[in-house]
Design a protein around this motif. Structure first.
Motif, mmCIF file in Angstrom:
data_model
loop_
_atom_site.group_PDB
_atom_site.id
_atom_site.type_symbol
_atom_site.label_atom_id
_atom_site.label_comp_id
_atom_site.label_asym_id
_atom_site.label_seq_id
_atom_site.Cartn_x
_atom_site.Cartn_y
_atom_site.Cartn_z
ATOM 1 N N ALA A 44 -7.387 -7.032 0.433
ATOM 2 C CA ALA A 44 -7.442 -5.568 0.447
ATOM 3 C C ALA A 44 -6.305 -4.986 1.276
ATOM 4 O O ALA A 44 -5.738 -3.934 0.928
ATOM 5 C CB ALA A 44 -8.791 -5.110 0.991
ATOM 6 N N GLN A 45 -5.956 -5.668 2.361
ATOM 7 C CA GLN A 45 -4.874 -5.176 3.209
ATOM 8 C C GLN A 45 -3.536 -5.246 2.479
ATOM 9 O O GLN A 45 -2.706 -4.342 2.588
ATOM 10 C CB GLN A 45 -4.821 -5.973 4.513
ATOM 11 C CG GLN A 45 -3.987 -5.351 5.609
ATOM 12 C CD GLN A 45 -4.532 -3.992 6.050
ATOM 13 O OE1 GLN A 45 -5.716 -3.681 5.864
ATOM 14 N NE2 GLN A 45 -3.667 -3.164 6.620
ATOM 15 N N GLU A 46 -3.340 -6.332 1.713
ATOM 16 C CA GLU A 46 -2.113 -6.454 0.925
ATOM 17 C C GLU A 46 -2.049 -5.358 -0.141
ATOM 18 O O GLU A 46 -0.992 -4.764 -0.368
ATOM 19 C CB GLU A 46 -2.062 -7.839 0.264
ATOM 20 C CG GLU A 46 -1.852 -8.993 1.231
ATOM 21 C CD GLU A 46 -1.914 -10.338 0.536
ATOM 22 O OE1 GLU A 46 -2.042 -10.340 -0.714
ATOM 23 O OE2 GLU A 46 -1.847 -11.358 1.231
ATOM 24 N N ALA A 47 -3.176 -5.092 -0.785
ATOM 25 C CA ALA A 47 -3.221 -4.047 -1.809
ATOM 26 C C ALA A 47 -2.934 -2.678 -1.199
ATOM 27 O O ALA A 47 -2.227 -1.847 -1.785
ATOM 28 C CB ALA A 47 -4.591 -4.052 -2.489
ATOM 29 N N TRP A 48 -3.456 -2.451 0.009
ATOM 30 C CA TRP A 48 -3.219 -1.176 0.695
ATOM 31 C C TRP A 48 -1.739 -1.006 1.023
ATOM 32 O O TRP A 48 -1.184 0.102 0.886
ATOM 33 C CB TRP A 48 -4.076 -1.112 1.953
ATOM 34 C CG TRP A 48 -3.933 0.160 2.738
ATOM 35 C CD1 TRP A 48 -3.312 0.308 3.937
ATOM 36 C CD2 TRP A 48 -4.419 1.455 2.382
ATOM 37 N NE1 TRP A 48 -3.375 1.610 4.360
ATOM 38 C CE2 TRP A 48 -4.055 2.346 3.423
ATOM 39 C CE3 TRP A 48 -5.127 1.949 1.293
ATOM 40 C CZ2 TRP A 48 -4.373 3.697 3.393
ATOM 41 C CZ3 TRP A 48 -5.444 3.301 1.256
ATOM 42 C CH2 TRP A 48 -5.068 4.160 2.307
ATOM 43 N N ALA A 49 -1.086 -2.082 1.433
ATOM 44 C CA ALA A 49 0.344 -2.028 1.755
ATOM 45 C C ALA A 49 1.164 -1.698 0.507
ATOM 46 O O ALA A 49 2.115 -0.907 0.563
ATOM 47 C CB ALA A 49 0.790 -3.345 2.361
ATOM 48 N N GLY A 74 2.916 4.072 -3.966
ATOM 49 C CA GLY A 74 2.172 5.268 -4.350
ATOM 50 C C GLY A 74 1.135 5.036 -5.424
ATOM 51 O O GLY A 74 0.427 5.966 -5.823
ATOM 52 N N TYR A 75 1.005 3.815 -5.917
ATOM 53 C CA TYR A 75 -0.022 3.481 -6.910
ATOM 54 C C TYR A 75 -0.324 1.988 -6.799
ATOM 55 O O TYR A 75 0.425 1.216 -6.164
ATOM 56 C CB TYR A 75 0.432 3.825 -8.328
ATOM 57 C CG TYR A 75 1.634 3.038 -8.803
ATOM 58 C CD1 TYR A 75 1.479 1.842 -9.514
ATOM 59 C CD2 TYR A 75 2.924 3.484 -8.551
ATOM 60 C CE1 TYR A 75 2.582 1.114 -9.945
ATOM 61 C CE2 TYR A 75 4.030 2.770 -8.978
ATOM 62 C CZ TYR A 75 3.847 1.584 -9.675
ATOM 63 O OH TYR A 75 4.931 0.864 -10.077
ATOM 64 N N LEU A 76 -1.421 1.563 -7.445
ATOM 65 C CA LEU A 76 -1.852 0.167 -7.355
ATOM 66 C C LEU A 76 -2.497 -0.216 -8.672
ATOM 67 O O LEU A 76 -3.368 0.495 -9.183
ATOM 68 C CB LEU A 76 -2.848 -0.018 -6.206
ATOM 69 C CG LEU A 76 -3.357 -1.436 -5.944
ATOM 70 C CD1 LEU A 76 -2.201 -2.334 -5.512
ATOM 71 C CD2 LEU A 76 -4.448 -1.417 -4.888
ATOM 72 N N LEU A 77 -2.055 -1.349 -9.242
ATOM 73 C CA LEU A 77 -2.597 -1.822 -10.507
ATOM 74 C C LEU A 77 -3.077 -3.266 -10.365
ATOM 75 O O LEU A 77 -2.410 -4.091 -9.726
ATOM 76 C CB LEU A 77 -1.536 -1.756 -11.610
ATOM 77 C CG LEU A 77 -0.999 -0.363 -11.987
ATOM 78 C CD1 LEU A 77 0.148 -0.495 -12.984
ATOM 79 C CD2 LEU A 77 -2.106 0.506 -12.555
ATOM 80 N N GLY A 78 -4.218 -3.561 -10.954
ATOM 81 C CA GLY A 78 -4.672 -4.942 -11.077
ATOM 82 C C GLY A 78 -5.203 -5.599 -9.820
ATOM 83 O O GLY A 78 -5.426 -6.820 -9.829
ATOM 84 N N ALA A 79 -5.398 -4.866 -8.749
ATOM 85 C CA ALA A 79 -5.935 -5.484 -7.526
ATOM 86 C C ALA A 79 -7.446 -5.694 -7.680
ATOM 87 O O ALA A 79 -8.155 -4.827 -8.190
ATOM 88 C CB ALA A 79 -5.657 -4.602 -6.329
#
Length: 199
Positions: A169-174, A180-185
């Motif tokens: 989760a911390q890596e995804a937050w970084a 500015g966006y996140l896909l596939g986490a």
């Protein structure tokens, strides 16, 4: 004013029909942005001053008197000064009304957005990007995670992440903060009762 269309601007006395005043004598003169017109008959004298905003006539100020042609230059000037004061007052009132209208539209738009946010079938969490605190959550998130809306406000995002998924989760937050966006986490969250939830 009888027989006068105040939606049309005027430059001369010819713009004002005098039939309603019997045998009329028409005198027009101009001062600044305001035209004035004197309509006189055996019954009265009438002084009309146009009121305009940004070059467009929006109305008339009318002054009537029983005597024929009974207006002095000082009285004409005074009415023109009043018109000069009325014009910006009307303009300000219109701007204020427009501001109120836009504010009402914004309130309605926010209410529609909030309704869509709350009724979304997926969990929606709004998180302060600097503090990591939850600042808004929809009803689905509250129901699935087992928190009331008030309980969720101010929670640290990490409090909703299962200990086994904290690193992920911390890596995804970084990545989210960087791009500015996140896909596939994918990681596991934890409900209020401690049970895991894969998202």
């Amino acid at each position: 004013v009888d027989g006068i269309d105040i939606g049309e601007s005027f430059d001369t006395a010819a713009a004002f029909p005098a039939g309603d005043f019997g045998r009329s004598k028409e005198i027009s003169e101009s001062n600044g942005s305001h035209d004035c017109l004197l309509l006189a008959s055996n019954l009265n004298s009438r002084l009309l001053i146009s009121v305009g905003i940004a070059g467009s006539q929006i109305g008339l100020l009318s002054l009537m008197r029983e005597s024929v042609l009974g207006f002095t230059s000082n009285e004409i000037e005074l009415l023109q000064q009043v018109a000069n004061l009325v014009s910006p007052a009307i303009s300000n009132a219109r701007e204020h009304a427009e501001t109120l209208r836009l504010a009402a539209e914004l309130t309605q738009s926010q209410a529609r957005y909030r309704e869509l946010y709350d009724s979304a079938p997926d969990m929606l969490l709004s998180v302060n990007i600097d503090s990591g605190k939850i600042v808004q959550a929809n009803q689905t998130a509250s129901d699935v995670l087992g928190y009331s809306h008030n309980e969720m406000m101010g929670l640290d995002r990490r409090e909703l992440v299962h200990p086994d998924s904290l690193a992920t989760a911390q890596e995804a937050w970084a990545v989210f903060r960087r791009d500015g966006y996140l896909l596939g986490a994918e990681y596991r969250m934890v409900r209020s009762d401690g049970s895991p939830l894969t998202v």
